[in-house]
Design a protein around this motif. Sequence first.
Motif, PDB file in Angstrom:
ATOM      1  N   MET A 101       0.893  -1.006   0.013  1.00  0.00           N
ATOM      2  CA  MET A 101      -0.358   0.053   0.073  1.00  0.00           C
ATOM      3  C   MET A 101       0.902   1.009  -0.217  1.00  0.00           C
ATOM      4  O   MET A 101       2.123   1.317   0.541  1.00  0.00           O
ATOM      5  N   ASN A 102       0.334   1.914  -0.302  1.00  0.00           N
ATOM      6  CA  ASN A 102       0.854   3.728  -0.327  1.00  0.00           C
ATOM      7  C   ASN A 102       0.826   4.136   1.250  1.00  0.00           C
ATOM      8  O   ASN A 102      -0.112   4.566   1.670  1.00  0.00           O
ATOM      9  N   ILE A 103       2.371   4.155   1.659  1.00  0.00           N
ATOM     10  CA  ILE A 103       2.150   4.522   2.914  1.00  0.00           C
ATOM     11  C   ILE A 103       2.431   5.937   3.122  1.00  0.00           C
ATOM     12  O   ILE A 103       1.856   6.609   4.614  1.00  0.00           O
ATOM     13  N   ILE A 108      -7.473   8.322   2.761  1.00  0.00           N
ATOM     14  CA  ILE A 108      -8.537   7.276   2.048  1.00  0.00           C
ATOM     15  C   ILE A 108      -8.595   6.029   2.065  1.00  0.00           C
ATOM     16  O   ILE A 108      -6.952   5.766   2.761  1.00  0.00           O
ATOM     17  N   PRO A 109      -9.250   5.343   1.756  1.00  0.00           N
ATOM     18  CA  PRO A 109      -9.096   3.674   2.187  1.00  0.00           C
ATOM     19  C   PRO A 109      -8.139   2.948   1.282  1.00  0.00           C
ATOM     20  O   PRO A 109      -8.390   3.567   0.004  1.00  0.00           O
ATOM     21  N   SER A 129      -7.772  -1.107   4.509  1.00  0.00           N
ATOM     22  CA  SER A 129      -6.979  -0.003   5.047  1.00  0.00           C
ATOM     23  C   SER A 129      -8.301   1.330   5.654  1.00  0.00           C
ATOM     24  O   SER A 129      -9.070   1.511   4.661  1.00  0.00           O
ATOM     25  N   LEU A 130      -8.730   1.795   6.237  1.00  0.00           N
ATOM     26  CA  LEU A 130     -10.270   2.789   6.452  1.00  0.00           C
ATOM     27  C   LEU A 130      -9.422   3.763   7.797  1.00  0.00           C
ATOM     28  O   LEU A 130      -9.693   3.650   8.777  1.00  0.00           O
ATOM     29  N   ILE A 138      -6.819  -0.597  10.296  1.00  0.00           N
ATOM     30  CA  ILE A 138      -6.431  -2.041   9.274  1.00  0.00           C
ATOM     31  C   ILE A 138      -7.026  -3.851   9.431  1.00  0.00           C
ATOM     32  O   ILE A 138      -6.742  -3.686  10.672  1.00  0.00           O
ATOM     33  N   VAL A 139      -7.482  -3.885   8.715  1.00  0.00           N
ATOM     34  CA  VAL A 139      -8.523  -5.475   8.513  1.00  0.00           C
ATOM     35  C   VAL A 139      -7.776  -6.367   7.686  1.00  0.00           C
ATOM     36  O   VAL A 139      -7.234  -6.004   6.473  1.00  0.00           O
ATOM     37  N   ILE A 140      -7.096  -7.517   8.373  1.00  0.00           N
ATOM     38  CA  ILE A 140      -6.191  -8.430   7.243  1.00  0.00           C
ATOM     39  C   ILE A 140      -6.585  -9.661   8.012  1.00  0.00           C
ATOM     40  O   ILE A 140      -7.352 -10.178   8.113  1.00  0.00           O
ATOM     41  N   ARG A 141      -7.845  -9.750   5.968  1.00  0.00           N
ATOM     42  CA  ARG A 141      -8.020 -11.247   5.796  1.00  0.00           C
ATOM     43  C   ARG A 141      -6.929 -12.549   5.626  1.00  0.00           C
ATOM     44  O   ARG A 141      -6.129 -12.727   4.757  1.00  0.00           O
TER      45      ARG A 141
END
Length: 470
Positions: A101-103, A108-109, A129-130, A138-141
């Motif tokens: 992801m863009n750190i 933005i999500p 990310s939200l 952050i939610v990791i599935r």
Amino acid sequence: MDNNANTIYGDIINNNETTNTTNKNENIIKSFDYENTAITDTVNLIIVDSIDRNASDIHFNPTETGIDIRIRIDGELRLYSKVPDYVKKNMITRIKILAGMNITESRIPQDGAIKQKIQDKDVDLRVSSLPTNLGENIVIRILDYTMSNKGLETLGFSETNLQKVNKMIAEPNGIILVTGATGTGKSTTVYSILQKLNTIDRNIITVEDPIEMNIPGVNQVQVISDIGLTFATSLRSILRQDPDIIMIGEIRDDETARIAVRASITGHLVLSTIHTNTALNTIERLLDMSVERYLLGTALTGIISQKLTKKLCPYCRGTRPTTPYEKNVFKRSLNLDINEIYEAKGCDKCHEGYQGRIAIQEVLLLNQEIRDAITNNMKKEDLRELVYGTGTITMLQDGLTKVINGDTTFEELVKAIDIDDSDLTGKGLTESLEIAEKNNTVLENTEEFKEINQKNDTDYEVFNFDFLNK
Ligand SMILES: [Zn+2]
């Protein structure tokens, strides 16, 4: 079954030394040494440990004092760790780097993925990310394909239901729908069916969003709505690719529904999922989607509806007498007098008496009478009578049978099925089974069927369905 117990029941979570009573306050909370461990190692540790614990998701929830990490096991979120404030930013950044992801962007999500070896483990993770008022959530599935690879026979279908499923997938065309709410393991069932049908002589094409599992030998298309590659546009192209079997990840709109129906009546077997609860609701939903009645009546082969409930731990389960209410439910639904049922206890091999999840199913194999009823716009009540009067075991009946067998408990079943809403005045199970058997007598006598019937016993394996279909 005892020999396989360790692999079947998977990893064991319990930091408590106590092994006796119910672990109502089961403690899985972990702390990490942030002073002496690099954040990269700590994040890896959290991911690998969560996978080892059979978690389906890892949540990093920002708080005023840092991050609360929670993990979902058997469908329930549990607090896993509290991260101090000074580590917050580093941890989020590390996860975003891992996920590509863009750190520099936190307003933005974002969506990302982690597909690599972590501590010698192949992991396949979806990350999202939200931005919230307290920082990025952050939610990791965690994607886990082991269940889909074990085969259709291990998904907890009763013998009668499994025969119906095998009969519907033996058809060369028509639509098979797997239905259920979010997180009911629909994808696991669909992938299991696809794997069974995946032979060299069949061209299988899927259109999915997202592709949850790669199947060698199957052409899988990822929907990209941004560039106009939707379910509907992909399907039109797929039909020009000489497919035998088409899998549509989900029927979400009218156009997809109509193309699916048309594909199935032009000689293709179409598999898909839809967000409905029962077979009856599914038929109504499709008609609401402006699918023509006569086409639906012709196209629909079968509907598999499912829900998940917690699986009772076989090592520590106990028994108790049934309450008058429960006795009444068993009597009215199954026409059985049940005086004693299993209950959850808790031991060092489970979480508060449960380990994994098990599916409860309702399988409708359409016969000519039901097809005609759909085509001729039969009243809902009459259609219900026809569906459940011709040997369809209701989800409640299937669930209650699994309670009697000690696969789950009445308490957990009630959470999955609204019993007071269910039709308790239906036929008893014995009667339903007899009718079902009669309707199945034309079952093809193939080697495949014989094999399945021999294999099929009443041991249900633990489901780790959580990972799919949220
Ligand atoms: Zn136990």
